[in-house]
Design an enzyme around this catalytic site. Structure first.
Site, PDB file in Angstrom:
ATOM      1  N   SER A  11     -25.794  11.805  -2.987  1.00 32.40           N
ATOM      2  CA  SER A  11     -26.060  12.939  -3.828  1.00 32.40           C
ATOM      3  C   SER A  11     -26.191  12.601  -5.231  1.00 32.40           C
ATOM      4  O   SER A  11     -25.997  11.198  -5.494  1.00 32.40           O
ATOM      5  CB  SER A  11     -24.618  13.369  -3.958  1.00 32.40           C
ATOM      6  OG  SER A  11     -24.363  14.224  -4.723  1.00 32.40           O
ATOM      7  N   TYR A  61     -15.319  12.720  -4.488  1.00 31.74           N
ATOM      8  CA  TYR A  61     -16.835  13.101  -3.881  1.00 31.74           C
ATOM      9  C   TYR A  61     -17.817  12.082  -4.334  1.00 31.74           C
ATOM     10  O   TYR A  61     -18.506  11.372  -3.631  1.00 31.74           O
ATOM     11  CB  TYR A  61     -17.097  14.562  -3.943  1.00 31.74           C
ATOM     12  CG  TYR A  61     -18.412  14.893  -3.233  1.00 31.74           C
ATOM     13  CD1 TYR A  61     -18.412  15.035  -2.035  1.00 31.74           C
ATOM     14  CD2 TYR A  61     -19.580  14.873  -3.951  1.00 31.74           C
ATOM     15  CE1 TYR A  61     -19.863  15.417  -1.267  1.00 31.74           C
ATOM     16  CE2 TYR A  61     -20.761  15.251  -3.615  1.00 31.74           C
ATOM     17  CZ  TYR A  61     -20.751  15.542  -2.141  1.00 31.74           C
ATOM     18  OH  TYR A  61     -22.140  15.646  -1.806  1.00 31.74           O
TER      19      TYR A  61
END
Length: 267
Positions: free
Chosen positions: A150, A163
């Site tokens: 990400s 995350y």
């Protein structure tokens, strides 16, 4: 409407895609099948994975695609899933580690079990799948592992500590595995998606809110799942045979304007 298999870029290759029922995973499955691959989609929800498999079969005539229901954050489940793919297709050439979960909490507020869940799925599932698939990937002689990280692994932001930390760990895992597996003919690379218009975001925010949000990237729009899947196609193919240990930012030029991460809405 069905389209016949139209390409040969992945002809005779077998690919596993975890998180295969999601927006990016199912798009990759369809595009891989359309380029001649045999594809196994892995996800935890049997209804969703069945729908993804049937969707690919409807869109790509002659698609060779199977669904496997498994929680690959458990090492034993990953091995069972890989064994099912080997039994069906006879080998593995490509592994796309795409599965992921997220929580929207600051480091100070996230409960400990949230860290456990996110690290198990977002990092340890990548390890479990790689360990289970590596013998077959090595036998292939042209194996490719594509890890989906990400932009949050690279750029700081508020409210997603667990995350982002898990996705940053994926970058380190990719580099280490690339060095370890190069001698076995297995390439390992990472893509980092930016703002991507997936069913997850539409369900969470609603179509109107997604349409109104302008991501803070040079292109000033959301990416589509296909726009994330096509870079995976290249990395899976022999066209990328000299590419390993690389990180690709598939993010529309993020962040724009000197590194800020604020978003704006259309007027």
């Amino acid at each position: 409407m069905e389209t016949p298999v139209s390409g040969t870029r992945l002809e005779n290759k077998v690919a596993i895609i975890t998180g295969g029922a999601g927006g990016i995973g199912s798009a990759a499955g369809r595009i891989f099948c359309n380029e001649g691959a045999k594809v196994a989609l892995i996800d935890r929800d049997p209804d969703v994975i069945d729908a993804a498999v049937e969707g690919i079969r409807r869109q790509v005539a002659g698609a060779q695609v199977m669904g496997v229901v498994a929680d690959v954050g458990e090492e034993g489940a990953a091995q069972v899933a890989v064994d099912a793919v080997l039994k069906k297709f006879g080998g593995i050439d490509v592994l796309v580690n795409n599965v992921g979960i997220r929580r929207y909490e600051a480091v100070a507020d996230a409960p400990w079990d949230a860290w456990d869940d996110i690290l198990r799925v977002n990092l340890l599932s990548f390890v479990s799948m790689a360990r289970a698939a590596l013998p077959a990937l090595r036998r292939s002689g042209r194996g490719s592992i594509i890890n989906v990280s990400s932009t949050g692994a690279v750029y700081g932001r508020k409210g997603m500590g667990a995350y982002d930390a898990s996705k940053a760990a994926v970058l380190a895992l990719t580099r280490t595995m690339a060095f370890e597996e190069g001698e076995h003919g297995v390439r390992v690379n990472t893509i980092c998606p930016g703002y991507t218009r997936t069913p997850f975001h539409v369900n969470r925010m609603g179509n109107e809110a997604v349409d109104a949000l302008v991501p803070p990237c040079v292109l000033q729009r959301w990416g589509t799942p296909d726009e994330l899947a096509y870079p995976m196609l290249w990395l899976a193919s022999d066209e990328a045979s000299y590419v390993t240990s690389a990180t690709f930012m598939i993010d529309g030029g993020f962040p724009a304007e000197g590194g800020g991460t604020a978003v704006r809405t259309k007027l």
